[in-house]
Design a protein around this motif. Structure first.
Motif, short mmCIF file in Angstrom:
data_model
loop_
_atom_site.label_atom_id
_atom_site.label_comp_id
_atom_site.label_asym_id
_atom_site.label_seq_id
_atom_site.Cartn_x
_atom_site.Cartn_y
_atom_site.Cartn_z
N GLU A 99 36.51 33.00 40.36
CA GLU A 99 36.37 32.39 39.03
C GLU A 99 34.98 31.80 38.82
OE1 GLU A 99 38.38 32.96 36.67
OE2 GLU A 99 39.83 33.95 37.96
N SER A 100 34.42 31.25 39.87
CA SER A 100 33.06 30.69 39.73
C SER A 100 32.08 31.76 39.29
CB SER A 100 32.59 30.11 41.07
OG SER A 100 33.42 29.05 41.49
N ARG A 101 32.28 32.97 39.75
CA ARG A 101 31.38 34.05 39.37
C ARG A 101 31.45 34.31 37.87
NH1 ARG A 101 26.59 35.89 40.88
NH2 ARG A 101 26.48 38.11 41.37
N HIS A 102 32.61 34.11 37.28
CA HIS A 102 32.75 34.31 35.83
C HIS A 102 31.95 33.28 35.04
CE1 HIS A 102 35.51 37.62 35.86
NE2 HIS A 102 36.46 36.96 36.50
N SER A 103 31.45 32.31 35.72
CA SER A 103 30.64 31.29 35.06
C SER A 103 29.23 31.77 34.76
CB SER A 103 30.61 30.04 35.96
OG SER A 103 29.88 29.03 35.38
N ASP A 104 28.80 32.79 35.49
CA ASP A 104 27.44 33.32 35.30
C ASP A 104 27.30 34.04 33.95
OD1 ASP A 104 26.63 32.39 37.71
OD2 ASP A 104 26.82 34.30 38.76
N PRO A 105 26.17 33.86 33.29
CA PRO A 105 26.00 34.53 31.99
C PRO A 105 25.75 36.02 32.09
CG PRO A 105 24.04 33.26 32.56
CD PRO A 105 25.06 32.96 33.61
N GLU A 106 25.32 36.49 33.26
CA GLU A 106 25.00 37.91 33.37
C GLU A 106 26.22 38.79 33.13
OE1 GLU A 106 24.29 35.75 35.78
OE2 GLU A 106 22.15 35.83 36.22
N ASN A 107 25.93 39.95 32.57
CA ASN A 107 26.98 40.95 32.36
C ASN A 107 28.23 40.36 31.70
OD1 ASN A 107 25.66 43.26 33.70
ND2 ASN A 107 25.81 41.95 35.51
N GLU A 108 27.97 39.63 30.65
CA GLU A 108 29.09 39.00 29.91
C GLU A 108 30.02 38.25 30.87
OE1 GLU A 108 30.76 41.34 26.42
OE2 GLU A 108 29.90 42.94 27.66
N ASN A 109 29.40 37.40 31.66
CA ASN A 109 30.15 36.60 32.64
C ASN A 109 30.92 37.50 33.62
OD1 ASN A 109 30.43 35.03 29.75
ND2 ASN A 109 29.79 33.68 31.42
N TRP A 110 30.26 38.57 34.00
CA TRP A 110 30.87 39.52 34.93
C TRP A 110 32.28 39.89 34.48
CZ3 TRP A 110 27.58 41.88 37.95
CH2 TRP A 110 26.40 41.20 38.31
N ARG A 111 32.33 40.25 33.22
CA ARG A 111 33.62 40.62 32.63
C ARG A 111 34.20 41.84 33.36
NH1 ARG A 111 34.06 41.51 26.13
NH2 ARG A 111 36.30 41.81 26.00
N HIS A 112 35.50 41.83 33.54
CA HIS A 112 36.14 42.95 34.24
C HIS A 112 36.18 44.19 33.35
CE1 HIS A 112 37.14 40.42 37.54
NE2 HIS A 112 37.91 39.63 36.83
N VAL A 113 36.29 45.32 33.99
CA VAL A 113 36.45 46.57 33.25
C VAL A 113 37.90 47.03 33.39
CG1 VAL A 113 34.06 47.24 33.65
CG2 VAL A 113 35.82 48.01 35.24
N ASN A 114 38.25 47.94 32.51
CA ASN A 114 39.61 48.48 32.61
C ASN A 114 39.75 49.33 33.87
OD1 ASN A 114 40.29 47.26 30.23
ND2 ASN A 114 40.03 49.10 28.98
N CYS A 115 40.86 49.17 34.53
CA CYS A 115 41.12 50.00 35.70
C CYS A 115 41.33 51.44 35.21
CB CYS A 115 42.37 49.52 36.43
SG CYS A 115 42.22 47.82 37.05
N PRO A 116 40.99 52.40 36.07
CA PRO A 116 41.13 53.80 35.64
C PRO A 116 42.60 54.16 35.41
CG PRO A 116 40.53 53.66 37.96
CD PRO A 116 40.46 52.28 37.42
N ASP A 117 42.78 55.23 34.69
CA ASP A 117 44.13 55.69 34.39
C ASP A 117 44.21 57.19 34.69
OD1 ASP A 117 46.67 56.00 33.54
OD2 ASP A 117 46.32 55.39 31.45
N PRO A 118 44.89 57.61 35.71
CA PRO A 118 45.77 56.82 36.58
C PRO A 118 44.98 56.00 37.59
CG PRO A 118 45.73 59.10 37.30
CD PRO A 118 44.92 59.04 36.05
N PHE A 119 45.62 54.96 38.10
CA PHE A 119 45.01 54.07 39.09
C PHE A 119 45.92 54.05 40.30
CE2 PHE A 119 43.74 49.42 40.07
CZ PHE A 119 42.73 49.85 40.90
N ARG A 120 45.50 54.74 41.37
CA ARG A 120 46.39 54.89 42.53
C ARG A 120 45.71 54.38 43.79
NH1 ARG A 120 47.85 60.32 40.06
NH2 ARG A 120 49.72 59.82 38.86
N ASP A 121 46.53 53.96 44.73
CA ASP A 121 45.99 53.46 45.99
C ASP A 121 45.75 54.61 46.97
OD1 ASP A 121 48.43 54.20 47.05
OD2 ASP A 121 49.23 52.16 47.12
N ALA A 122 45.36 54.23 48.20
CA ALA A 122 45.02 55.24 49.20
C ALA A 122 46.20 56.13 49.55
CB ALA A 122 44.48 54.56 50.46
#
Lengths: 280, 256
Positions: A178-201
């Motif tokens: 959460e502290s990282r979201h405090s940084d102004p860079e990259n829109e507060n390190w905003r998350h991106v949408n996970c891919p679809d489909p999103f599968r594990d190993a």
């Protein structure tokens, strides 16, 4: 004469007894979490915290009293409604991370935090988080969050931070994520949408453990090794690999939670950068 | 009459003596959470993050080997203190009390986790297993810590049977209440790391099995077969996290 002596002895005895009773320390429990939970007051505190999704007036700050004991210290201010136990647990967790020392540092760790060790971590936190508020768990089950639209320098913690039982490393991971979201860079390190489909190993759909809902298409991933998932992963992986004063449990936990975070780095270049940094 | 007065006086003196002998210390009342162990041993104030790091003592972590100079000197002292405590706490009940103290402190970096629970006796392990069963399911870290410590002391079939039981246990559905899944709106951001925590005791059992398998299979590693059995049990876990982790470990360490 004999009567006076007897009277004096009795008076002396009674005085001694009174002293013993009057000075016995009462076993008054502090207002800690278990007490608060047992009578429901902790929950009441949470419920009265109010919404946080809309810009709300920030409550008056209440500085941490212990701060005064340590000249030159940097402490976050807490909203008045943040329970003392929550403040204390955050303090203890940061104290834990503040004592860590390491024999090495990965390049990405050096870029994000500096040399591995407590001073770097404390600086990272205190440079970003100046205030801590209480989040309404009933609104959304988050343990911690930063809402840049309200204040990038404010972290919200819910009572879940102390009510749920997690390894210390997991709490630290959340706080530094959460502290990282405090940084102004990259829109507060905003998350991106996970891919679809999103599968594990293993080829299975990645699901939100809270709801069982697939994460595909949801904003719970990062495309950069330097975002919230990546930075906390790198921090934990450095702790696992290089910490010289951690218990085996802490190092094991750090590796576990770091590896878990890697799945959230969905960009192949970012994953490779992390692999080259802390997995080779 | 004088005898009665003397009797009262003696009783009063005894009362005073008893009070002085049993009064709680000035710092820690019976309900106060314990500060980090090293801080308590050094009589220093509990370490807090906003202390100037250059002036701050190690709050809890284990340090380098004793005698080594440098910034970890305080940690070495903490380790020495921890070792001295180990010698004092060697009955099953004392071990259990020590475990309770560490769990209550919520300090995973207590050096005694590394030093005080090695070579546990069968009686102590039985007490720890009973402790595991007494703890509420929601105490994920506490449960996992008990499994972690027992995992460092695997010797008998009874020990391994317990680990298999843990690895195959029903999943905890939410950190607030293991018996029911959280009813929330989907939020991909909030669930990070939760999967591991929900499966934490079983994951601790699996990591111990993995550690054993890392030593290599064959006659030089008599526990390898037990570790593989544990992993096989975990593969059938209803928890996706546990089953997947077990499958990954098996893939890496099973013989072709």
């Amino acid at each position: 004469m004999k009567g006076k002596v007897v009277t004096g002895l009795i008076a002396l005895a009674l005085a001694a007894l009174f002293t013993a009773v009057a000075h016995k320390r009462p076993y008054a429990p502090p207002a800690d979490l278990r007490d608060a939970m047992s009578d429901g007051s902790a929950l009441a505190d949470l419920r009265s915290a109010g919404p946080v999704s809309a810009p709300a007036p920030v409550p008056a700050a209440a500085p941490v009293p212990v701060d005064n004991q340590f000249p030159g210290a940097v402490a976050p201010a807490f909203d008045k409604d943040v329970p003392a136990d929550l403040q204390r647990q955050l303090g203890l967790d940061l104290a834990f991370v503040g004592t860590l020392s390491g024999k090495n540092t990965s390049p990405l760790h050096n870029q994000i935090f500096g040399q591995m060790g407590g001073p770097s971590y404390l600086r990272f936190f205190s440079d970003r988080i100046k205030m801590v508020g209480l989040y309404d768990w009933d609104k959304k089950p988050v343990v911690a969050c930063v809402i840049p639209a309200i204040s990038p320098a404010k972290m919200w913690l819910s009572g879940s931070y102390i009510k749920t039982s997690q390894p210390q490393i997991a709490r630290i991971m959340i706080v530094f994520h959460e502290s990282r979201h405090s940084d102004p860079e990259n829109e507060n390190w905003r998350h991106v949408n996970c891919p679809d489909p999103f599968r594990d190993a293993n080829g299975k759909d990645m699901l939100s453990i809270l709801t069982g809902v697939p994460l595909a298409g949801k904003p719970g991933c990062d495309a950069s090794p330097l975002g919230s998932y990546g930075s906390s992963l790198i921090m934990l992986k450095n702790i696992q690999r290089y910490c010289t004063n951690c218990t085996e449990k802490v190092r094991m936990d750090a590796g576990l939670y770091a590896d878990d975070q890697l799945a959230r780095i969905t960009d192949s270049n970012a994953r490779n950068a992390i692999r080259n940094d802390v997995y080779k | 009459m004088i005898k009665a007065a003397l009797l009262i006086l003696v009783l009063a003196a005894a009362g005073l003596f008893f009070w002085r002998a049993n009064r709680p210390g000035p710092e820690n009342g019976p309900s106060d959470p314990l500060p980090p162990i090293a801080a308590r041993r050094s009589n220093a104030p509990a370490a807090l993050p906003w202390v100037d790091p250059s002036k701050q003592q190690a709050s809890a972590p284990a340090g380098k080997a004793a005698g080594q100079p440098g910034p970890d000197a305080g940690n070495s002292a903490a380790r020495q203190a921890a070792l001295s405590t180990v010698r004092a706490a060697d009955t099953p009940a004392q071990k259990l009390a020590l475990l309770d103290e560490i769990l209550l402190s919520r300090n995973d970096n207590d050096p005694r986790l590394d030093t005080a629970f090695n070579d546990l006796s069968p009686q102590t392990k039985r007490l720890f297993r009973a402790k595991f069963r007494q703890l509420p399911d929601e105490k994920r870290n506490e449960l996992g810590t008990v499994v972690y410590l027992l995992g460092r002391n695997l010797k008998t079939e009874e020990d391994w049977a317990f680990m298999r039981e843990v690895a195959a246990a029903p999943p905890c559905l939410s950190l607030q209440d293991c018996s029911m899944q959280a009813k929330t709106e989907p939020d991909a951001h909030v669930s990070a790391g939760v999967e591991i925590t929900l499966s934490y005791p079983a994951v601790m059992a699996l990591k111990r099995a993995e550690r054993i398998l890392q030593a290599g299979p064959g006659s030089g590693n008599p526990d390898a077969a037990q570790a593989l059995q544990l992993i096989a049990a975990a593969k059938n876990s209803p928890s996706k996290t546990v089953a997947d982790l077990a499958a990954n470990i098996e893939r890496r360490y099973s013989r072709p």
